[in-house]
Write a protein that holds these residues in place. Structure first.
Motif, PDB file in Angstrom:
ATOM      1  N   ARG A   1       0.843  -1.187   0.000  1.00 18.46           N
ATOM      2  CA  ARG A   1       0.000   0.000   0.000  1.00 18.46           C
ATOM      3  C   ARG A   1       0.881   1.241   0.000  1.00 18.46           C
ATOM      4  O   ARG A   1       1.799   1.363   0.810  1.00 18.46           O
ATOM      5  N   THR A   2       0.614   2.145  -0.914  1.00 18.38           N
ATOM      6  CA  THR A   2       1.392   3.379  -1.024  1.00 18.38           C
ATOM      7  C   THR A   2       0.810   4.447  -0.120  1.00 18.38           C
ATOM      8  O   THR A   2      -0.410   4.662  -0.087  1.00 18.38           O
ATOM      9  N   VAL A   3       1.683   5.116   0.596  1.00 10.27           N
ATOM     10  CA  VAL A   3       1.264   6.196   1.490  1.00 10.27           C
ATOM     11  C   VAL A   3       1.257   7.502   0.720  1.00 10.27           C
ATOM     12  O   VAL A   3       2.243   7.869   0.070  1.00 10.27           O
ATOM     13  N   ARG A   4       0.145   8.203   0.778  1.00 16.23           N
ATOM     14  CA  ARG A   4       0.059   9.505   0.115  1.00 16.23           C
ATOM     15  C   ARG A   4       0.760  10.554   0.977  1.00 16.23           C
ATOM     16  O   ARG A   4       0.409  10.749   2.138  1.00 16.23           O
ATOM     17  N   THR A   5       1.767  11.194   0.408  1.00 22.17           N
ATOM     18  CA  THR A   5       2.560  12.165   1.173  1.00 22.17           C
ATOM     19  C   THR A   5       2.090  13.603   0.987  1.00 22.17           C
ATOM     20  O   THR A   5       2.576  14.497   1.682  1.00 22.17           O
ATOM     21  N   GLY A   6       1.175  13.839   0.041  1.00 23.98           N
ATOM     22  CA  GLY A   6       0.619  15.169  -0.132  1.00 23.98           C
ATOM     23  C   GLY A   6       1.686  16.221  -0.402  1.00 23.98           C
ATOM     24  O   GLY A   6       2.596  16.018  -1.204  1.00 23.98           O
ATOM     25  N   PRO A   7       1.607  17.346   0.299  1.00 25.14           N
ATOM     26  CA  PRO A   7       2.585  18.418   0.053  1.00 25.14           C
ATOM     27  C   PRO A   7       3.999  18.063   0.491  1.00 25.14           C
ATOM     28  O   PRO A   7       4.946  18.781   0.148  1.00 25.14           O
ATOM     29  N   TRP A   8       4.166  16.972   1.230  1.00 27.08           N
ATOM     30  CA  TRP A   8       5.492  16.584   1.689  1.00 27.08           C
ATOM     31  C   TRP A   8       6.285  15.829   0.621  1.00 27.08           C
ATOM     32  O   TRP A   8       7.466  15.545   0.811  1.00 27.08           O
ATOM     33  N   ARG A   9       5.640  15.504  -0.498  1.00 29.81           N
ATOM     34  CA  ARG A   9       6.348  14.698  -1.488  1.00 29.81           C
ATOM     35  C   ARG A   9       7.571  15.410  -2.047  1.00 29.81           C
ATOM     36  O   ARG A   9       8.604  14.785  -2.285  1.00 29.81           O
ATOM     37  N   TRP A  10       7.477  16.701  -2.231  1.00 29.00           N
ATOM     38  CA  TRP A  10       8.613  17.424  -2.821  1.00 29.00           C
ATOM     39  C   TRP A  10       9.762  17.606  -1.830  1.00 29.00           C
ATOM     40  O   TRP A  10      10.930  17.412  -2.202  1.00 29.00           O
ATOM     41  N   PRO A  11       9.493  17.946  -0.567  1.00 29.54           N
ATOM     42  CA  PRO A  11      10.601  17.951   0.399  1.00 29.54           C
ATOM     43  C   PRO A  11      11.236  16.564   0.567  1.00 29.54           C
ATOM     44  O   PRO A  11      12.457  16.455   0.695  1.00 29.54           O
ATOM     45  N   LEU A  12      10.405  15.511   0.556  1.00 28.39           N
ATOM     46  CA  LEU A  12      10.957  14.155   0.661  1.00 28.39           C
ATOM     47  C   LEU A  12      11.797  13.811  -0.563  1.00 28.39           C
ATOM     48  O   LEU A  12      12.859  13.185  -0.439  1.00 28.39           O
ATOM     49  N   LEU A  13      11.329  14.217  -1.730  1.00 32.93           N
ATOM     50  CA  LEU A  13      12.111  13.980  -2.949  1.00 32.93           C
ATOM     51  C   LEU A  13      13.439  14.720  -2.886  1.00 32.93           C
ATOM     52  O   LEU A  13      14.490  14.155  -3.239  1.00 32.93           O
ATOM     53  N   ALA A  14      13.399  15.969  -2.440  1.00 33.88           N
ATOM     54  CA  ALA A  14      14.628  16.761  -2.365  1.00 33.88           C
ATOM     55  C   ALA A  14      15.618  16.138  -1.385  1.00 33.88           C
ATOM     56  O   ALA A  14      16.818  16.038  -1.669  1.00 33.88           O
ATOM     57  N   ALA A  15      15.111  15.694  -0.218  1.00 34.54           N
ATOM     58  CA  ALA A  15      15.993  15.090   0.779  1.00 34.54           C
ATOM     59  C   ALA A  15      16.594  13.776   0.259  1.00 34.54           C
ATOM     60  O   ALA A  15      17.785  13.513   0.445  1.00 34.54           O
ATOM     61  N   SER A  16      15.786  12.977  -0.414  1.00 26.95           N
ATOM     62  CA  SER A  16      16.269  11.701  -0.941  1.00 26.95           C
ATOM     63  C   SER A  16      17.306  11.911  -2.031  1.00 26.95           C
ATOM     64  O   SER A  16      18.359  11.259  -2.042  1.00 26.95           O
ATOM     65  N   LEU A  17      17.020  12.819  -2.947  1.00 26.37           N
ATOM     66  CA  LEU A  17      17.974  13.089  -4.014  1.00 26.37           C
ATOM     67  C   LEU A  17      19.265  13.688  -3.479  1.00 26.37           C
ATOM     68  O   LEU A  17      20.360  13.376  -3.965  1.00 26.37           O
ATOM     69  N   ALA A  18      19.157  14.536  -2.468  1.00 30.18           N
ATOM     70  CA  ALA A  18      20.359  15.121  -1.867  1.00 30.18           C
ATOM     71  C   ALA A  18      21.235  14.034  -1.253  1.00 30.18           C
ATOM     72  O   ALA A  18      22.470  14.069  -1.388  1.00 30.18           O
ATOM     73  N   LEU A  19      20.604  13.059  -0.588  1.00 32.96           N
ATOM     74  CA  LEU A  19      21.365  11.989   0.062  1.00 32.96           C
ATOM     75  C   LEU A  19      22.081  11.116  -0.969  1.00 32.96           C
ATOM     76  O   LEU A  19      23.290  10.863  -0.851  1.00 32.96           O
ATOM     77  N   VAL A  20      21.365  10.631  -1.983  1.00 35.01           N
ATOM     78  CA  VAL A  20      22.002   9.742  -2.962  1.00 35.01           C
ATOM     79  C   VAL A  20      23.001  10.499  -3.829  1.00 35.01           C
ATOM     80  O   VAL A  20      24.010   9.932  -4.272  1.00 35.01           O
ATOM     81  N   THR A  21      22.737  11.780  -4.079  1.00 33.40           N
ATOM     82  CA  THR A  21      23.695  12.578  -4.853  1.00 33.40           C
ATOM     83  C   THR A  21      24.990  12.777  -4.076  1.00 33.40           C
ATOM     84  O   THR A  21      26.088  12.651  -4.620  1.00 33.40           O
ATOM     85  N   ALA A  22      24.855  13.066  -2.772  1.00 33.47           N
ATOM     86  CA  ALA A  22      26.040  13.312  -1.943  1.00 33.47           C
ATOM     87  C   ALA A  22      26.888  12.065  -1.749  1.00 33.47           C
ATOM     88  O   ALA A  22      28.098  12.167  -1.539  1.00 33.47           O
ATOM     89  N   THR A  23      26.278  10.890  -1.835  1.00 30.78           N
ATOM     90  CA  THR A  23      27.023   9.657  -1.562  1.00 30.78           C
ATOM     91  C   THR A  23      27.363   8.862  -2.819  1.00 30.78           C
ATOM     92  O   THR A  23      28.184   7.951  -2.755  1.00 30.78           O
ATOM     93  N   THR A  24      26.762   9.211  -3.948  1.00 33.18           N
ATOM     94  CA  THR A  24      26.988   8.443  -5.172  1.00 33.18           C
ATOM     95  C   THR A  24      27.624   9.282  -6.275  1.00 33.18           C
ATOM     96  O   THR A  24      28.640   8.899  -6.853  1.00 33.18           O
TER      97      THR A  24
END
Length: 577
Positions: A294-317
């Protein structure tokens, strides 16, 4: 007479002789080196080494302070890696954040990189002028970088986290993918909030995976040698692994062996406590009724979560690779104003640059080290893959639970032994002649033998999983048709399990190509390897050469990892439709 007949029947079976042969090989590879390590510390000329390490005026610097530093780094690595890996796993598997597949793929790459690759990238950026030499990019731009960010516990821990959070990500992502949507839907129908569902269902269900991710990151963090050596030793930040290396490399072998035993005990105790924490508890979430995650709807938080995730993988990869690549083109270390050059890749000997060292692609010593590294990886992959396959077959077919459990235990034990401690064990066992057998120290053979022992747990588990997918009925039908053991293995089991076994062997190859902890004590000038050459160049201040070699190792490791995943056909929860 009945007992004699039973014995004759047992020894008439080919599987019995195969089991005895496998057990003998495992004793030589695993039990004997550990026994030799212990024996070297209790014989007459080394008996006082235990007191020196644990209860003398030297013990504070020899053991207790390095132990504290090791636990600090390992616990920090385990906790932060689990937190970041769990966060990314939730984003990729259970959220509706866009770009989840790309994030999932990038999150698996850091573990394929050598740990010293990220450490070298960190040093290229954050090194200050405390120790002299060329500062990092930030310091060269006029930024005052504090010592705590350049050297010691903080950079060591953060660098290890950037390398090992991939382990937690993969483990937790698989666990989250197993949580059926029906469980979450049922909880929501009762009026439970999202926070309550997460706290009462999702989190307990993945608790074993979180613990496994922590234990894996902890075990890797406490045994890692390269990162503490590069970012800690310059300021005398000692861990058990670096203190062990220093003791043996300076000829203080008995104390070094004691430190190796203590390092094994620390890792084993923590792993035991972790396994005990979940013993007897139920975490079942898979029922007889199939359901989609089941997918959790993140609403307006999807973009901050995307930014945080991309920042993490970009910084380490991505960023570490770019930093290393750019640094190899700089004429002066970490100085963008000095101009660019390809000398450190393809240049001939020039006394005015890097004391006359050639570029890494034109240096015959490095080319020899590259060939040796590839040969070592291939040899260990072949030996560990073959031994793991035969051991898994014996456990599958042998009728004695004791024999099967014994072989399984010996095949798993090397997982509990940190790489540098295992290297010390092989020096203790094979560093001197044994009867008519010559000393193996300084030879390519000891690297292959030690690598095979270190890689055996993974090769064994991979082969066992691959064989487990082949029905016993196929082998039994061949047995009825008169096929012998060798024919059944070669014509049925091996072809049907080849994909999984080959994929496991490729991952063993990757581990050996990028590993430094295991081989750093075993390598001599007669057996150069790329990972050790990187450590040597870094220690001597030839940053561009070290970074260039690291990029070569990283390219080989990532390519082999992607090939291994393709061969294994591994399913990933973030690629499911």
């Amino acid at each position: 007479m009945i007992a004699v007949r039973r014995l004759s029947t047992i020894f008439a079976r080919p599987i019995t002789w195969i089991a005895l042969l496998v057990a003998a090989v495992l004793v030589v590879l695993v039990a004997a080196p550990l026994a030799g390590l212990v024996a070297a510390t209790v014989r007459e000329d080394g008996g006082g080494s235990w007191a020196d390490v644990l209860a003398s005026s030297l013990s504070q610097n020899l053991f207790w302070q390095p132990l504290g530093n090791s636990l600090l780094v390992a616990i920090g690595t385990g906790l932060i890696s689990t937190l970041l890996g769990g966060f990314l796993a939730w984003v990729v598997v259970m959220s509706d954040v866009p770009g989840r597949r790309i994030i999932g793929v990038l999150a698996t790459i850091p573990f394929a990189l050598p740990s010293f690759a990220i450490a070298l990238a960190w040093e290229s950026v954050f090194r200050n002028d405390r120790l002299g030499g060329n500062p990092g990019l930030l310091a060269s731009l006029g930024v005052a970088v504090p010592d705590a960010l350049s050297w010691g516990a903080l950079p060591v821990t953060l660098t290890l986290v950037a390398h090992y959070y991939s382990l937690s990500f993969v483990v937790v992502a698989a666990a989250l993918a197993g949580i059926g949507g029906d469980l979450i839907a049922a909880a929501e129908l009762t009026g439970a909030s999202r926070a309550r569902v997460a706290a009462r269902i999702a989190l307990p269900a993945v608790a074993p995976a979180l613990l496994s991710g922590f234990l894996l990151a902890f075990a890797e963090g406490i045994s890692n040698f390269a990162v503490p050596a590069l970012l800690g030793l310059p300021v005398r930040f000692q861990t058990l692994s670096t203190r062990l290396y220093g003791a043996i490399s300076t000829g203080d072998t008995e104390r070094g062996y004691v430190l190796a035993i203590l390092l094994v005990l620390v890792a084993a105790v923590v792993l035991y406590l972790g396994n005990r924490a979940t013993r007897g508890r139920s975490f079942a979430v898979i029922t007889g009724k199939a359901s989609r995650a089941r997918t959790v709807r993140t609403g307006p938080w999807r973009w901050p979560l995307l930014a945080a995730s991309l920042a993490l993988v970009t910084a380490t990869t991505i960023i570490p690779g770019l930093v290393l690549a750019v640094s190899t083109l700089l004429r002066r270390t970490n100085d963008l104003d000095g101009g660019f050059t390809l000398h450190f890749w393809i240049g001939a000997s020039d006394p005015s640059i890097a004391q006359g060292f050639r570029g890494v692609l034109s240096d015959p010593v490095l080319l020899q080290a590259g060939m040796g590294t590839i040969a070592l990886g291939a040899s260990v992959a072949l030996c560990a893959g073959a031994l793991g396959l035969v051991a898994a077959y014996v456990v599958r077919r042998v009728r004695s639970n004791v024999v099967g459990a014994g072989i399984g235990f010996l095949a798993y034990v090397p997982f509990l032994i940190p790489g540098i401690a295992l290297g010390a064990a092989f020096i203790a066992q094979f560093g001197a002649p044994i009867g008519p057998l010559p000393s193996l120290y300084g030879t390519f053979a000891i690297l292959v033998v030690a690598g095979t022992a270190a890689s055996l747990p993974f090769a064994f588990q991979t082969s066992r999983s691959a064989l487990g997918q082949v029905s016993n009925e196929l082998e039994e039908a061949a047995l009825v048709a008169g096929a012998g053991t060798g024919r059944r293995i070669g014509r049925i089991l091996l072809p049907l399990s080849a994909r999984g076994v080959t994929g496991g062997a490729m991952l063993v190859f990757v581990t050996m190509v990028r590993d430094l902890s295991l081989v750093v004590l075993l390598v001599t000038p007669a057996t150069p390897l790329l990972a050790v050459q990187t450590f040597r160049y870094t220690s001597e201040g030839f940053t561009q050469h070290a970074n260039a070699i690291t990029l070569v190792i990283a390219a080989v490791s990532v390519a082999a990892t992607l090939l291994a995943r393709r061969l294994q056909g591994a399913r990933r929860p973030w690629t499911e439709s």
